[in-house]
Design a protein around this motif. Structure first.
Motif, short mmCIF file in Angstrom:
data_model
loop_
_atom_site.label_atom_id
_atom_site.label_comp_id
_atom_site.label_asym_id
_atom_site.label_seq_id
_atom_site.Cartn_x
_atom_site.Cartn_y
_atom_site.Cartn_z
N UNK A 1 44.25 53.55 15.02
CA UNK A 1 44.39 54.92 14.50
C UNK A 1 43.23 55.77 15.00
N UNK A 2 43.38 57.08 14.94
CA UNK A 2 42.36 57.98 15.49
C UNK A 2 40.98 57.84 14.84
N UNK A 3 40.92 57.55 13.56
CA UNK A 3 39.64 57.43 12.87
C UNK A 3 38.88 56.20 13.38
N UNK A 4 39.55 55.05 13.48
CA UNK A 4 38.91 53.84 14.00
C UNK A 4 38.45 54.04 15.44
N UNK A 5 39.26 54.70 16.23
CA UNK A 5 38.91 54.96 17.62
C UNK A 5 37.68 55.86 17.72
N UNK A 6 37.65 56.91 16.90
CA UNK A 6 36.49 57.81 16.90
C UNK A 6 35.24 57.09 16.43
N UNK A 7 35.35 56.31 15.34
CA UNK A 7 34.18 55.61 14.81
C UNK A 7 33.62 54.61 15.84
N UNK A 8 34.50 53.95 16.57
CA UNK A 8 34.05 53.02 17.60
C UNK A 8 33.37 53.78 18.74
N UNK A 9 33.96 54.91 19.14
CA UNK A 9 33.35 55.72 20.19
C UNK A 9 31.97 56.21 19.75
N UNK A 10 31.86 56.63 18.50
CA UNK A 10 30.58 57.09 17.97
C UNK A 10 29.55 55.96 17.99
N UNK A 11 29.97 54.78 17.52
CA UNK A 11 29.08 53.63 17.49
C UNK A 11 28.59 53.25 18.88
N UNK A 12 29.50 53.22 19.85
CA UNK A 12 29.14 52.82 21.21
C UNK A 12 28.40 53.91 21.98
N UNK A 13 28.44 55.13 21.47
CA UNK A 13 27.67 56.21 22.11
C UNK A 13 26.18 56.09 21.79
N UNK A 14 25.84 55.43 20.70
CA UNK A 14 24.44 55.34 20.28
C UNK A 14 23.55 54.70 21.35
N UNK A 15 23.89 53.52 21.89
CA UNK A 15 23.01 52.94 22.93
C UNK A 15 22.87 53.86 24.15
N UNK A 16 23.96 54.52 24.54
CA UNK A 16 23.88 55.42 25.68
C UNK A 16 22.95 56.60 25.38
N UNK A 17 23.03 57.14 24.19
CA UNK A 17 22.16 58.25 23.80
C UNK A 17 20.71 57.78 23.64
N UNK A 18 20.52 56.54 23.23
CA UNK A 18 19.16 56.01 23.09
C UNK A 18 18.44 55.91 24.43
N UNK A 19 19.18 55.80 25.52
CA UNK A 19 18.55 55.85 26.84
C UNK A 19 17.79 57.17 26.97
N UNK A 20 18.47 58.25 26.67
CA UNK A 20 17.89 59.60 26.76
C UNK A 20 16.81 59.80 25.69
N UNK A 21 17.11 59.42 24.44
CA UNK A 21 16.16 59.61 23.35
C UNK A 21 14.86 58.84 23.58
N UNK A 22 14.96 57.66 24.18
CA UNK A 22 13.76 56.85 24.42
C UNK A 22 12.77 57.56 25.33
#
Length: 142
Positions: free
Chosen positions: A58-79
């Motif tokens: 469902x769209x909510x699970x898909x969004x939550x997974x995308x949000x979760x997996x975006x964190x490591x990618x964003x941490x590259x920049x934040x670091x």
């Protein structure tokens, strides 16, 4: 730039903690991508994607997974970008969080067809533990 000489006489450079953390998060992100790609070769995986008979059904699970997996990618920049205090905190927090998630995934994926997934999950856990260690030992200003 700080340099040091190792045992065989080759010049080495001290790598900034922010760069180390950014590269470690990059490695975690690449392991996620490889794991998800290789998972497409598991029998019936693509059939489940087509029929929508999968965990992200469902769209909510898909969004939550995308949000979760975006964190490591964003941490590259934040670091690289963030100031040391918040940077250190986020690296420790998300490093521990993703270590726990990946250990859980490793233990729930113990099937012959997902051996690669267990390997990558344990590798990601080792990398996120390194992130926590490096962030915990963040050099103090002198």
């Amino acid at each position: 730039m700080d340099t040091k000489q190792n045992a065989n006489g080759l010049k080495d450079f001290e790598v900034n903690i922010k760069i180390k953390l950014a590269f470690l998060w990059t490695s975690v992100t690449l392991c996620y991508l490889y794991g998800d790609y290789f998972e497409l070769y598991v029998p019936n995986k693509t059939a489940g994607l087509v029929s929508r008979d999968n965990l992200l059904d469902n769209p909510v699970k898909l969004f939550m997974t995308a949000f979760l997996l975006a964190i490591p990618a964003v941490m590259v920049f934040f670091s690289i970008l963030l100031e040391p205090k918040i940077n250190r905190f986020l690296n420790i927090f998300f490093g521990l969080f993703f270590t726990l998630i990946m250990v859980l995934i490793a233990f729930t994926s113990l099937t012959p067809w997902k051996t690669f997934y267990v390997f990558l999950a344990l590798l990601e856990s080792a990398i996120t533990i390194l992130i926590v260690i490096f962030a915990w030992k963040w050099p103090k200003a002198v």
